[in-house]
Design an enzyme around this catalytic site. Structure first.
Site, PDB file in Angstrom:
ATOM      1  N   CYS A  63       0.810  -1.231   0.000  1.00 38.14           N
ATOM      2  CA  CYS A  63       0.000   0.000   0.000  1.00 38.14           C
ATOM      3  C   CYS A  63       0.847   1.287   0.000  1.00 38.14           C
ATOM      4  O   CYS A  63       0.631   2.183  -0.829  1.00 38.14           O
ATOM      5  CB  CYS A  63      -0.972  -0.006   1.177  1.00 38.14           C
ATOM      6  SG  CYS A  63      -0.257  -0.599   2.717  1.00 38.14           S
ATOM      7  N   HIS A 113      -2.614   6.543   4.370  1.00 43.55           N
ATOM      8  CA  HIS A 113      -1.186   6.630   4.660  1.00 43.55           C
ATOM      9  C   HIS A 113      -0.672   7.973   4.141  1.00 43.55           C
ATOM     10  O   HIS A 113      -0.849   8.313   2.958  1.00 43.55           O
ATOM     11  CB  HIS A 113      -0.416   5.519   3.934  1.00 43.55           C
ATOM     12  CG  HIS A 113      -0.693   4.134   4.459  1.00 43.55           C
ATOM     13  ND1 HIS A 113      -1.446   3.864   5.586  1.00 43.55           N
ATOM     14  CD2 HIS A 113      -0.277   2.916   4.001  1.00 43.55           C
ATOM     15  CE1 HIS A 113      -1.493   2.559   5.797  1.00 43.55           C
ATOM     16  NE2 HIS A 113      -0.794   1.967   4.841  1.00 43.55           N
ATOM     17  N   ASN A 149      -5.224   3.492   1.958  1.00 44.17           N
ATOM     18  CA  ASN A 149      -4.437   2.253   1.964  1.00 44.17           C
ATOM     19  C   ASN A 149      -5.220   1.000   1.624  1.00 44.17           C
ATOM     20  O   ASN A 149      -4.689   0.096   0.976  1.00 44.17           O
ATOM     21  CB  ASN A 149      -3.737   2.062   3.318  1.00 44.17           C
ATOM     22  CG  ASN A 149      -4.666   2.217   4.488  1.00 44.17           C
ATOM     23  OD1 ASN A 149      -5.214   3.302   4.705  1.00 44.17           O
ATOM     24  ND2 ASN A 149      -4.858   1.170   5.262  1.00 44.17           N
ATOM     25  N   THR A 150      -6.514   0.901   2.002  1.00 46.72           N
ATOM     26  CA  THR A 150      -7.227  -0.344   1.676  1.00 46.72           C
ATOM     27  C   THR A 150      -7.945  -0.244   0.330  1.00 46.72           C
ATOM     28  O   THR A 150      -8.421  -1.241  -0.188  1.00 46.72           O
ATOM     29  CB  THR A 150      -8.249  -0.763   2.765  1.00 46.72           C
ATOM     30  OG1 THR A 150      -9.258   0.240   2.865  1.00 46.72           O
ATOM     31  CG2 THR A 150      -7.568  -0.973   4.093  1.00 46.72           C
TER      32      THR A 150
END
Ligand code: NAP
Length: 354
Positions: A149, A241, A326-327
């Site tokens: 990620c 992030h 990030n996901t």
């Protein structure tokens, strides 16, 4: 596209697997018909197999589906993989050997010489490795991966700067808790704290970035010569992030040139108009205090990287802040975009009859 392509998710019960289920709900090209996980979950109704961890519930018809064991055979040709890295390597290979195209989010095969490590805007041409992979491994399927990620956001921020002669990069991350999966970091460690260590993350950023930015050669990727130094930290943010990036550029462009290059950046997903592609892969925010995870992480459904605070750096030349989800862009959304590219480039056929 009139007929949708049947797809499955391996590791469907996990954090990233659940994100896949949401990304694929109402997808115009893909129809989710198969869910795979470990023997612990196999046979159970998906809605009962694991607690749902995302704020949007799964579609009712998906919650009613039965979870299958992670074995090739009953799954459709295209499967997304979000399995635990301790098992993903072997299982993904078994699926590719049986003719499945595995679009994986796990780390196991990312650095294999014949496996594309894809960010479609950055290195879409690396799907050229698939023919080599099939010939070498003598399997009819394929494995395609997306990066770690935090590497996705770094590579996307650096890709438009390649034209200026990327020499060296120093990056420090402030990574969200959701990146550690569930249950992830203990509450007593995470709340009001910064943890200056994420196991394996710095090495991934330093090696994966060079492969992603590298050039497709006959049977491998020639890594980009840029030197990358990464420090990674975990912070009490739920999603997003943030990365503090400093770069040295051989051509010494003006800051306007750098900003323009970031803003103008686009690639095959935008040219093909892929369903999951953001209109602009990179958005530049002029405000002094942006990007921020709380305000900017969901931009364009979490698929855009937000950049701000571009200024000169007395050590390397330029520095700026980048942020990504990030996901989504760093995991499930990245893999779905990879699969869309495979369809657009003809690696995956659209069914002619149903
Ligand atoms: P997770 O929540 O622990 O989920 C792991 C999944 O793997 C579950 O569906 C689990 O099924 C399945 N699994 C475990 N053992 C299995 C086996 N023997 N056979 C088949 N399936 C098995 O992990 P996650 O956070 O979603 O991460 C999944 C992968 O994505 C990892 O490789 C991770 O490194 C990577 N990743 C995560 C993120 C993130 O932001 N979290 C970002 C990028 C990449 P059961 O429920 O049946 O055990």
């Amino acid at each position: 596209m009139e007929r949708r392509i049947d797809v499955g998710v391996l590791g469907a019960t996990g954090m990233v697997g659940q994100q896949f289920v949401l990304q694929l709900a109402n997808h115009p090209w893909f129809r989710l018909i198969w869910l795979g996980a470990s023997e612990r979950s196999a046979g159970q109704r998906y809605g009962d197999a694991a607690p749902w961890r995302l704020p949007t519930p799964p579609p009712r018809e998906v919650a009613e589906m039965r979870v299958e064991a992670a074995q090739p055979g009953t799954a459709p040709e295209l499967v997304f993989s979000a399995m635990d890295a301790s098992v993903a390597g072997e299982i993904e290979q078994a699926f590719a050997r049986s003719g499945h195209v595995v679009v994986s989010n796990s780390r196991n095969h990312r650095l294999d010489a014949d496996v594309p490590l894809l960010i479609p805007e950055v290195n879409g041409d690396h799907i050229g490795l698939i023919a080599k992979q099939r010939a070498l491994r003598r399997w009819p399927g394929a494995i395609v991966t997306n990066p770690n990620c935090s590497t996705v956001f770094l590579a996307m921020a650096l890709a438009p700067l390649r034209v200026f002669g990327l020499q060296s990069v120093i990056v420090t991350t402030l990574q969200a808790l959701s990146g550690a999966g569930y249950p992830g970091v203990a509450a007593l460690d995470a709340v009001a704290n910064v943890i200056p260590f994420i196991d394996g993350e710095e090495a991934k950023m330093e090696t994966e970035t060079k492969k992603i930015l590298g050039a497709l050669a006959a049977d491998h990727i020639e890594p980009h010569p840029v030197a990358v130094s990464a420090q990674t930290t975990r912070v009490p943010v739920i999603n997003g992030h943030t990365e503090s990036i400093a770069v040295s550029l051989e051509a010494r462009p003006s800051s306007d040139d750098v900003r323009e290059a970031l803003l103008r950046f686009s690639g095959p997903p935008q040219h093909h108009g892929l369903p999951t592609a953001p209109l602009q892969p990179i958005v530049y925010l002029p405000e002094q205090n942006r990007p921020q995870p709380r305000l900017d992480v969901d931009r364009d459904h979490g698929m855009t990287v937000s950049i701000g605070r571009l200024r000169t750096c007395p050590v390397l030349g330029y520095k700026f802040i980048a942020l990504g989800h990030n996901t989504v862009r760093g995991a499930a959304g990245a893999a779905v975009l990879n699969a869309e590219l495979l369809v657009a480039e003809g690696v995956l056929a659209v069914p002619v009859e149903r």
